[in-house]
Every structure is written in C-alpha cells, then in structure tokens.
Design a protein around this motif. Structure first.
Motif, PDB file in Angstrom:
ATOM      1  N   ALA A 145       0.825  -1.199  -0.091  1.00  0.00           N
ATOM      2  CA  ALA A 145       0.063   0.117   0.111  1.00  0.00           C
ATOM      3  C   ALA A 145       0.835   1.251   0.092  1.00  0.00           C
ATOM      4  O   ALA A 145       0.669   2.311  -0.507  1.00  0.00           O
ATOM      5  CB  ALA A 145      -0.896  -0.060   1.347  1.00  0.00           C
TER       6      ALA A 145
ATOM      7  N   SER B  33       2.216   2.075  -3.457  1.00  0.00           N
ATOM      8  CA  SER B  33       1.143   2.438  -4.467  1.00  0.00           C
ATOM      9  C   SER B  33       0.626   3.966  -3.986  1.00  0.00           C
ATOM     10  O   SER B  33       0.382   4.715  -4.852  1.00  0.00           O
ATOM     11  CB  SER B  33      -0.084   1.548  -4.054  1.00  0.00           C
ATOM     12  N   ALA B  34       0.718   4.176  -2.545  1.00  0.00           N
ATOM     13  CA  ALA B  34       0.438   5.370  -2.093  1.00  0.00           C
ATOM     14  C   ALA B  34       1.257   6.595  -2.526  1.00  0.00           C
ATOM     15  O   ALA B  34       0.964   7.849  -2.579  1.00  0.00           O
ATOM     16  CB  ALA B  34      -0.118   5.476  -0.627  1.00  0.00           C
ATOM     17  N   CYS B  35       2.684   6.390  -2.512  1.00  0.00           N
ATOM     18  CA  CYS B  35       3.514   7.260  -2.356  1.00  0.00           C
ATOM     19  C   CYS B  35       3.699   7.813  -3.765  1.00  0.00           C
ATOM     20  O   CYS B  35       3.908   7.431  -4.714  1.00  0.00           O
ATOM     21  CB  CYS B  35       5.246   6.577  -2.271  1.00  0.00           C
ATOM     22  N   PHE B  36       3.616   9.483  -3.659  1.00  0.00           N
ATOM     23  CA  PHE B  36       3.566  10.278  -5.043  1.00  0.00           C
ATOM     24  C   PHE B  36       4.976  10.353  -5.432  1.00  0.00           C
ATOM     25  O   PHE B  36       4.875  11.254  -6.438  1.00  0.00           O
ATOM     26  CB  PHE B  36       2.722  11.363  -4.859  1.00  0.00           C
TER      27      PHE B  36
ATOM     28  N   GLY C 122       7.329   7.840  -5.349  1.00  0.00           N
ATOM     29  CA  GLY C 122       8.036   6.356  -5.513  1.00  0.00           C
ATOM     30  C   GLY C 122       9.172   6.061  -4.711  1.00  0.00           C
ATOM     31  O   GLY C 122      10.122   5.563  -5.100  1.00  0.00           O
TER      32      GLY C 122
ATOM     33  N   TYR D 253       1.763   9.897   3.425  1.00  0.00           N
ATOM     34  CA  TYR D 253       0.410   9.204   3.103  1.00  0.00           C
ATOM     35  C   TYR D 253       0.698   7.683   3.145  1.00  0.00           C
ATOM     36  O   TYR D 253      -0.162   7.000   3.257  1.00  0.00           O
ATOM     37  CB  TYR D 253       0.408   9.437   1.535  1.00  0.00           C
TER      38      TYR D 253
ATOM     39  N   ILE E 262      -0.852   6.608   6.449  1.00  0.00           N
ATOM     40  CA  ILE E 262      -2.327   6.717   6.204  1.00  0.00           C
ATOM     41  C   ILE E 262      -2.713   5.190   5.476  1.00  0.00           C
ATOM     42  O   ILE E 262      -3.557   4.658   5.818  1.00  0.00           O
ATOM     43  CB  ILE E 262      -2.768   7.754   5.487  1.00  0.00           C
ATOM     44  N   ALA E 263      -1.783   4.757   4.213  1.00  0.00           N
ATOM     45  CA  ALA E 263      -2.045   3.622   3.375  1.00  0.00           C
ATOM     46  C   ALA E 263      -2.087   2.358   4.190  1.00  0.00           C
ATOM     47  O   ALA E 263      -2.763   1.486   3.803  1.00  0.00           O
ATOM     48  CB  ALA E 263      -1.544   4.063   2.264  1.00  0.00           C
TER      49      ALA E 263
END
Lengths: 351, 389
Positions: A112, A115-118, A120, A142, A145-146
């Motif tokens: 997760a 996938s959530a990291c903006f 990478g 984030y 959070i994820a």
C-alpha cells in the motif's frame, strides 16, 4: 481558430498525463517476485524474550532504549513500532496463558505504501523486501495513512531531514548472504527465513502435522494480496491484535478503478463543456436573430399601417377636393342659371 | 462613482489589533515548527500522521475554494450573464484559497523544500496524492492567470489585460477539468484505507462525494462572502455589484439546493452499496445522520425555500449551514471517523499550537483578502476597463 488550437493542446496534454497515471496504476495482478524471501513467525514457539528486538536495534544502529532489552516488564504494555524501534514483541493472553507476537513491516507483495507514495520512495525489491529511499521522500506521510498494518513511523522531531522508518527485512544483510538480524538472534526457532514458497510449505506442513496446536490459517498468505512475512499461531489471530477483516484485495487495486476515470474526465469534460458553451452561444445567436426578426416585422407592420393611413388620408383629401370642385361647379352652374334667368326676365320686360 | 476613497479611519481598530496578535503568535510558532520539527508543535503521531493541517487546511480549504470554478463555469460556459458580478470575488477567493492551501501544506510536509519533487523528477502516478498535487499546481496557475487582470488594470497595462481576457474560455474549461479531478481525488486519497475509515464514510464513491459536495460548497461560499462584503464593504461596490447580487444569491440557492439533494441521495446509495444499514443503529450511525440530515438535507431544504420565497436572509443561513456541513464532512473522513477502531488514548486531538497555526493561516488569508478587496477592482469595475466584458 487560435483559441480552439489552444484548447486542443491543453486537452491533449491533460489526456496524455492522465493516461500515464492510469497505465502505471495498472490492472494486472502481481503475485510477488519468484524466489523472493520471507520470514515465517510461529507464535507457538515464541517465548517473548525480546532477543529479536535487541538484534534489530544493534543491526540497524538504533538508539538504546530507556530500559534494557532483558527487562521483560515492557511486555505488560501494548507497544507499536517507532522511528527507533523497527520491531516489537507484544504479550497477549488466551485461556489464561501468555501468547507472544512479534510485529514489524510485513513486506506486502503489493505494498500500500508503494502505491500511495507520490514520489516512488517505496519499492518492492526482488528479494521480497519493501525498501524506502529517503532521498526521494517529501515527508507527506501518506504511506502511514495507507498501510493497513500501521507500520511506517516518522521522525517527527527532525526539522530538516525527517525520515519514514520501518523494518528493512535487513535487505543489505540478505544481499550479503546473511540472515535478518532478528531471525539470527531467535533462540527458539520461532522465526524461519527462506523463500516465501518454501515457508508456505513449512507452515502447511506444521499445521497438517499438528492440527491440535495450530489454527488452520497462514496469516499473510492472502491478506492484502499476500505478504512476505508469514504467521502461524495456536490462537485466533484476532487475539494477537491482528486484523482478520483486511480482505485479500491488494492495496493498489483499491484505487485503480477510480484512477481509471481520470482519462475519461479529461477526454469527456472538454467536449461537454465546449458543447455547453456552443449551445449557449447558439441560443444567444438565435435569440438575437429572433429579436432582430421581430423588430423588422414590427417596423414593416408599422410602415404598412402608416402607408395605409397615408393612402386613406390622400383618398379623403382627393374626395374632399373633388367634392369642393363639384361644389364649385354646381355653384358656377347655379350662378350661370340664375344669370340666364335674370337675363331672360330682363329681356321679357323689355319687350 | 466606483472609486470613492475610503474615509480615513484609524488603523488600530479592534479587528486589526486581534489580527496583529494572531499574526505575531503565528510567526513565533512558525519559527518553532521549522526549527524544532513537526513533533514540537503538533499532536501528530505514528498512528495519526494527518491532523487538522490536512483535514482542515487542505481538505476544507480546497472544497471551500470551489466557488472559482463553479462561478466561472456558470457565467462563461453556461451563459448565465446575470451572475457576472460574482465572478471577480469568486476568482479572488479561489486564488487566495489555493495559494494558502499550498502555504499551509509547507507546515505539514516533513521536507517541504521538496514539494516540486512529485511533479518533476520523481513522479508517482499510482498515487491519488500525485493527482491532487498535479491538478492543484496546474489549477493554482490557472487561477493566478485569471486573477492577474485585476493587477493589470490597476497598473494600467491594457495590452496584457486584453490578452488574458481572450483566454477566458480556455482557462474556464481547463479550470473545470482540473477542479473535477482534484476535488474528487481528495476523496480518492482515502480509498486506499478501507480498514481505517468507518464504513459509513468509506465508499467507492468517495471521489464522487467529494466532487459533488464541492459544488454547493463553492456556491455557498460565494453567497456567504458576498453577503458579508455587502454588509462591510458596501462603499467599494459599483452599481453592477449592488443590483447584480440579488439574482446571484437566489440563482445560486436554486443550484445549491439541487446539487445538495443529488449529494444527499448519493450518500444513501453509498450506504446501500456496501450494505452498511446496520451501522446506522450505533453511535457512529447517529453521528452520520447528524451530518447527512442536519448539514446536507436541511440546508438543501432551506436553499429551496430561499429560492422560492426570494428570501436572501434564508439563503444566507443555508450557506452557513452548508459550509459548516462541508467542514464537518471533511473532518469526519480525515480525522473523526478515521482510525475509529483505535483505543481512545491513541486517538488524535489537535494540540493548541497546531490549532493556533491553522488560525494564523486563516487569519493571514483573510487579511490578504481584505487588502485585495480594498485595493483591487474586484467589487467594482476599473473605470478604464468598464466595457471590457
């Protein structure tokens, strides 16, 4: 013309960006790298000695805790991972007996956090580890959070270069051919390191051989699409504070559907909006035309009316003129008659 | 005439004194935050990584700045020319709103100086946060261009002013696309955490909920701020703004009522979709009903009454309730119903300093807004450009 070109460029740019987004989110199912490693934790063998915690602390060069690792009184309190504690052992009770469970990053097959990291900053490595690259991190948190397992932690008191901190699966040691620190330190064999496939076999074998000892479930085989850290236990996993309602959907799939709407919006909105604009313009144009037409009609009607009036007036004038002429003629005739009569009378008198 | 000079007033009015005190406190806390870290001023923790700086400053800030795209779309795309007087105040509020969202974000980001990373060297397109970042950055640019004519007019730069004017349609369309995407993406952020957000608020429709509700949020802010500036900045307004505002209030009320009703229906479809009816019987269910009945359905009805009875006062109250409802919803999703399973002692409540920093940022924004409304041709047309539209 120019304006249209510009909108076209904007829409094109948006669409290409958006397609990139949806493509990367992907619709494929990733079942983990072949030959990736993992660790199997067996709660029936764990005695809560905290040797794994001590080893982790040493291997990762983390600050020493307030109480030494052989002080087992900390087990009385529920603990979670922290920026200076990548793994903790907690004590639970079942049927009056203590049960222990170690927690750390589970190294999801499809993480997760990644996938959530903006930017990478998280990456699923072929070794099975989920790695974190502080040189990319913006510090948005984030990932925290994820993560469904509530593992990543943060250096909240570092004002300049705070990092997200979590278990690395000892990726550098694995690459050197060594065991993860915690596995090496475990005196009871509660931790087994190996290829994930083999660990699953070992776990199944243990459950098959001793159904009276184990719950028939390998935690991490399916959870959130599977994790590289696996757990077997003699008590329900819920007792060990592990969520059993997470489902088997890999985290990236939770957002794929919604992200795939992005290109649709980018593609359809300009069409609808320019359409709405065109309709509005057209309505305005038609309204203007109708107004002009109505004005024209009114003017024409007024003109016709005026012409009719004029004609009537002219006719009336003509009639009056004729009547006057008639009157004059009549008058002249009458006068002539009278004059003739007078002349006749006069001539009669003379005779 | 539009440009009547403000009667000379004392500078240190009570409002200005309070503003100054808040700003000084904010500056001190800013120094503390950036020298000692996020942990020194906030209650954020490993369990609660996002607090009011995200839940209020970002989520509510963006939703309440939606007046920009809703108003420009109504006037320029749907040809509702009678709302023209609302365009400039709406663009101003939206521009400042987004600018301060980004400003507030710097407090929350651990490495704020890397804010451009996702948009430049390390894009992470699988993340909804990437989409939020990209769209907000682009939309802030669009808003800056839409806002710029107010400056060009004051400076008297007619050429560039007319150039920007020519871009109106393109900017409006681009603005609506970007707003659709990032308003919904803010809801999309929470799609990845079904195990943490209470089922009554978690839904696959979260992006749709966030987008739909941003429309009445934007319309309500236009009504709310318009009504307030009519009361307090009357001397700054020209004829168009005096007489044009009543149709704005009533027309926007009608639109807000319709969209709120659609949103209200969607919320129930969300509950039905995941069969969450049983949760309605719990304390959380009661809280959900407070939000959906008290702060969605009630303002929806009030707006309908206002539009029908042509009652601007009722519309004003409805706008306050809608704004409160939007704030309540965003806080529910991000903070109150988030991590609802955690034991009470692990739950988040903002620290005083965290709260004061938010108050500081809001105060700063209102101060800049006041300066703009007083100095720029926003509530009146610039005499030189009177017929430009």
């Amino acid at each position: 013309m120019k304006r249209r070109t510009f909108i076209g460029i904007l829409a094109g740019a948006g669409a290409s960006l958006a397609t990139g987004t949806a493509g990367a989110a992907g619709n494929h199912h990733f079942t983990g790298y072949p030959d990736s490693y993992g660790v199997l934790f067996d709660s029936t063998k764990c005695i809560g000695c905290r040797k794994c915690e001590a080893a982790c602390n040493a291997v990762n060069e983390l600050p020493k805790p307030e109480l030494p690792f052989d002080d087992l009184s900390v087990l009385e309190k529920r603990r979670r991972t922290h920026h200076d504690t990548f793994t903790v052992v907690n004590k639970y009770e079942y049927n009056g007996k203590p049960v222990f469970r170690k927690i750390q990053c589970n190294h999801c097959q499809e993480p997760a956090c990644a996938s959530a990291c903006f930017v990478g900053a998280f990456k699923k490595e072929p070794t099975g580890a989920v790695s974190y690259d502080a040189s990319r991190c913006v510090g948005c948190r984030y990932c925290m959070i994820a993560c469904p397992f509530e593992i990543p932690t943060y250096e909240y008191h570092d004002p300049i270069t705070p990092r997200v901190r979590k278990c690395t699966m000892c990726q550098p040691r694995i690459l050197e051919g060594k065991l993860p620190g915690c596995v090496e330190a475990c005196p009871k064999g509660a931790l087994v390191f190996g290829h994930r496939d083999e660990l699953l076999q070992i776990a199944r074998e243990r459950i098959r051989k001793h159904p009276e000892l184990y719950v028939n479930h390998i935690y991490g085989e399916q959870e959130m699409g599977g994790t590289n850290w696996l757990y077997i236990s003699g008590v329900p996993f819920e007792i060990l504070g592990m969520r059993e309602d997470l489902g088997i959907t890999p985290a990236p799939q939770l957002t794929t559907g919604a992200l795939s709407v992005v290109p649709a919006v980018v593609g359809l909105w300009p069409m609808f909006l320019t359409g709405a604009y065109a309709i509005t313009k057209r309505k305005e144009k038609i309204a203007a035309e109708e107004r002009a037409h109505a004005v024209q009609k009114a003017v024409a009607e007024a003109e016709a009316e005026a012409a009719k009036k004029l004609a009537a007036a002219l006719e009336k004038a003509e009639r009056e003129k004729q009547a006057a002429i008639d009157r004059e003629v009549k008058k002249a005739l009458k006068e002539a008659e009278e004059a003739r009569k007078k002349a006749e009378a006069a001539s009669e008198g003379e005779e | 005439m539009a440009h009547v000079a403000t009667p000379s007033k004392k500078f240190w009015t009570p409002a200005n004194i309070i503003t100054a005190i808040i700003l000084v406190i904010g500056l001190v806390l800013t120094v503390k935050r950036f020298s000692m870290g996020i942990g020194a001023v906030s209650n954020l923790s490993d369990d609660n990584p996002w607090g009011i700086w995200i839940g209020f400053d970002l989520l509510c800030g963006v939703a309440l700045a939606a007046g920009g795209y809703t108003t420009t779309a109504a006037v320029y795309l749907f040809g509702m020319k009678k709302y023209h007087s609302a365009v400039r105040p709406a663009i101003t509020t939206a521009f400042l709103g987004y600018a301060f969202v980004v400003f507030a974000l710097l407090y929350d980001l651990g490495r704020y100086y890397r804010l451009p990373y996702p948009l430049t060297i390390y894009p992470g397109p699988t993340s909804f946060l990437f989409e939020v970042g990209l769209c907000v950055a682009l939309y802030l640019t669009v808003l800056a261009i839409e806002f710029s004519p107010f400056l060009w007019e004051v400076l008297g730069w007619a050429k560039i002013r007319h150039l920007v004017h020519k871009l109106t349609l393109a900017l409006t369309i681009f603005g609506v696309i970007l707003s659709t995407l990032h308003q919904s993406s803010l809801g999309g952020l929470y799609l990845i955490a079904p195990s943490k957000l209470h089922p009554l608020w978690y839904s696959i429709y979260l992006p749709l909920f966030f987008f739909l509700s941003s429309i009445p949020a934007g319309l309500s802010m236009v009504i709310l701020e318009g009504t307030l500036s009519h009361k307090y900045l009357n001397h700054k307004m020209d004829e168009e703004h005096h007489h044009g505002f009543s149709p704005v209030v009533l027309g926007f009320s009608k639109a807000a009522s319709v969209v709120l009703f659609a949103y209200f229906c969607m919320k129930w479809i969300g509950v039905a979709m995941d069969n969450n009816w049983s949760h309605l019987g719990t304390g959380w269910g009661l809280w959900f009903l407070v939000e959906v009945l008290g702060f969605v359905l009630l303002p929806c009805i009030l707006y309908a009454v206002a539009a029908r009875e042509k009652n601007e006062r009722v519309a004003f109250y409805a706008s306050i309730m809608t704004v409160a409802g939007i704030i309540l919803n965003r806080l529910n999703v991000s903070i109150i119903a988030f991590n609802w399973r955690l034991p009470a002692e692990a739950r988040y409540f903002p620290s005083l300093e965290e709260f004061l920093i938010t108050v500081f940022i809001v105060t700063l924004e209102i101060t800049v807004l006041r300066i703009c409304l007083n100095k720029l041709p926003i509530l009146h047309q610039h005499p030189q450009f009177r017929d430009a539209h």
